[in-house]
Design a protein around this motif. Structure first.
Motif, mmCIF file in Angstrom:
data_model
loop_
_atom_site.group_PDB
_atom_site.id
_atom_site.type_symbol
_atom_site.label_atom_id
_atom_site.label_comp_id
_atom_site.label_asym_id
_atom_site.label_seq_id
_atom_site.Cartn_x
_atom_site.Cartn_y
_atom_site.Cartn_z
ATOM 1 N N ARG A 44 0.815 -1.195 0.000
ATOM 2 C CA ARG A 44 0.000 0.000 0.000
ATOM 3 C C ARG A 44 0.851 1.248 0.000
ATOM 4 O O ARG A 44 0.413 2.304 -0.402
ATOM 5 N N ASP A 76 -11.781 1.832 0.031
ATOM 6 C CA ASP A 76 -10.937 1.086 0.947
ATOM 7 C C ASP A 76 -11.771 0.359 2.007
ATOM 8 O O ASP A 76 -12.502 0.982 2.765
ATOM 9 N N VAL A 131 -5.443 -3.919 -4.328
ATOM 10 C CA VAL A 131 -4.275 -3.084 -4.116
ATOM 11 C C VAL A 131 -3.040 -3.700 -4.766
ATOM 12 O O VAL A 131 -2.242 -3.014 -5.406
ATOM 13 N N GLY A 164 -2.932 4.142 2.797
ATOM 14 C CA GLY A 164 -3.108 3.750 1.425
ATOM 15 C C GLY A 164 -2.035 4.411 0.613
ATOM 16 O O GLY A 164 -1.358 5.306 1.109
ATOM 17 N N ASP A 179 -8.994 4.071 -4.138
ATOM 18 C CA ASP A 179 -7.840 3.781 -4.982
ATOM 19 C C ASP A 179 -8.308 3.597 -6.420
ATOM 20 O O ASP A 179 -9.276 2.882 -6.676
ATOM 21 N N ASN A 184 -5.147 8.466 -5.789
ATOM 22 C CA ASN A 184 -5.827 8.186 -4.537
ATOM 23 C C ASN A 184 -6.593 9.424 -4.139
ATOM 24 O O ASN A 184 -6.040 10.523 -4.119
#
Length: 341
Positions: free
Chosen positions: A17, A284, A234, A52, A292, A308
């Motif tokens: 991440r 998320d 991710v 993230g 994302d 993001n």
């Protein structure tokens, strides 16, 4: 007070991440993980915020400085207020939470079909994959909150077979000739499974179901709180962004992503270069307040960047504010690190 860790040493990390974070913001945090032996790609911080790519720097520091998260509930965007109107730019996503639609599986299938038809490169083990990107990441300060740093180019050279040191270059780096990256982990060493060197990527599954099973298996299965679907989405982005992907493996990644629940389409997403594309995105699962996105050219369906987006108001951060953005400018194979195409 401004948080600056630019004097800390560079490391090349396995995908996670935090891979796309601006290095000088996240080095200190990554070092803390290394010291306590944490190897999960998905880094969890004190709730309600979870790191993230790019936004992690802001949210992790928000935890440190006592910033609170406000806004509606729902990691999928359900019940979350729609952000304000405005002009879509590389730094702002208007009407966030009201700007998505379904159809991600069909879009990803089209993207996979195009990827599978790309010619396979004849690459030697002694060569390097070269990636040039335009990037900007948010930095955090107590007086102004989070803001994107100026856009700048980032260059990466990675060994094709992973056995040779690589290189990164960014403006303002204290080392005039860039920073050397450690060779990739050897088979059996921690991090080898998710290495991004070309030979490792060639060995990944080419069947969508097998690929999804592999993606979901890469996290810490002993962690009762982990969400394999979030981790899988991710990891797809982490592995695709700064690498050169074999066509059949790339297609498998996209078809596997099409099977992940909760993936949506953002019809108008802007990369760091200012190019408008279409994105596939996921809210998320660990932390409401982050989305994302993988951004593709609307015509060629080529990956052109990632970003993001803050989907909730976080102290001085506005819903719709872009907290990390990249644009892929060039991918090539070169004969030596430091050499440009």
């Amino acid at each position: 007070m401004t948080h600056d860790t630019s004097s800390l040493p560079e490391r090349d990390l396995p995908p996670g991440r935090h891979r796309q974070l601006k290095e000088h913001v996240m080095r200190e945090i990554r070092q803390a993980h290394a010291e306590d032996g944490t190897t999960n790609r998905r880094r969890r911080w004190s709730r309600p915020v979870v790191a993230g790519p790019a936004i992690a720097a802001v949210l992790a520091l928000a935890v440190i400085t006592g910033v609170t998260v406000t806004g509606g509930d729902g990691g999928s965007g359900s019940g979350t207020p729609v952000g304000r109107d405005g002009r879509a730019t590389y730094a702002f996503a208007p009407l966030v939470n009201g700007d998505t639609k379904g159809g991600a599986a069909a879009l990803l299938d089209r993207i996979a079909t195009v990827a599978a038809q790309s010619p396979a490169d004849d690459i030697r083990d002694d060569q390097f994959v070269y990636i040039r990107s335009l990037v900007a990441y948010a930095t955090m300060s107590d007086d102004i909150g989070a803001e994107l740093e100026p856009l700048h180019e980032r260059e990466v050279w990675r060994s094709v077979d992973g056995t040779r040191p690589g290189l990164t270059r960014e403006p303002g780096d204290e080392f005039s000739d860039g920073r050397e990256l450690e060779p990739a982990p050897a088979p059996g060493e921690p991090g080898y499974g998710t290495s991004t060197h070309y030979r490792r990527l060639q060995a990944l599954p080419t069947d969508a179901d097998a690929m999804l099973k592999w993606l979901r298996s890469q996290g810490d299965e002993s962690d009762e709180e982990r969400n394999p679907d979030q981790d899988a989405f991710v990891l797809v982005g982490d592995l695709l962004h700064e690498s050169m992907m074999p066509p059949d493996v790339s297609a498998a990644f996209f078809r596997a992503a099409a099977k992940i629940p909760g993936v949506v389409v953002v019809p108008d997403a802007v990369n760091a270069e200012g190019r408008h594309g279409v994105a596939v995105a996921r809210y998320d699962s660990y932390n409401p307040g982050v989305r994302d996105e993988l951004i593709f050219d609307k015509k060629t369906l080529e990956l052109i960047g990632v970003r993001n987006v803050a989907t909730k108001a976080i102290d001085k951060i506005e819903a719709g504010q872009v907290l990390g953005t990249t644009a892929v400018l060039q991918r090539a194979v070169v004969d030596a690190k430091g050499k440009r195409p």
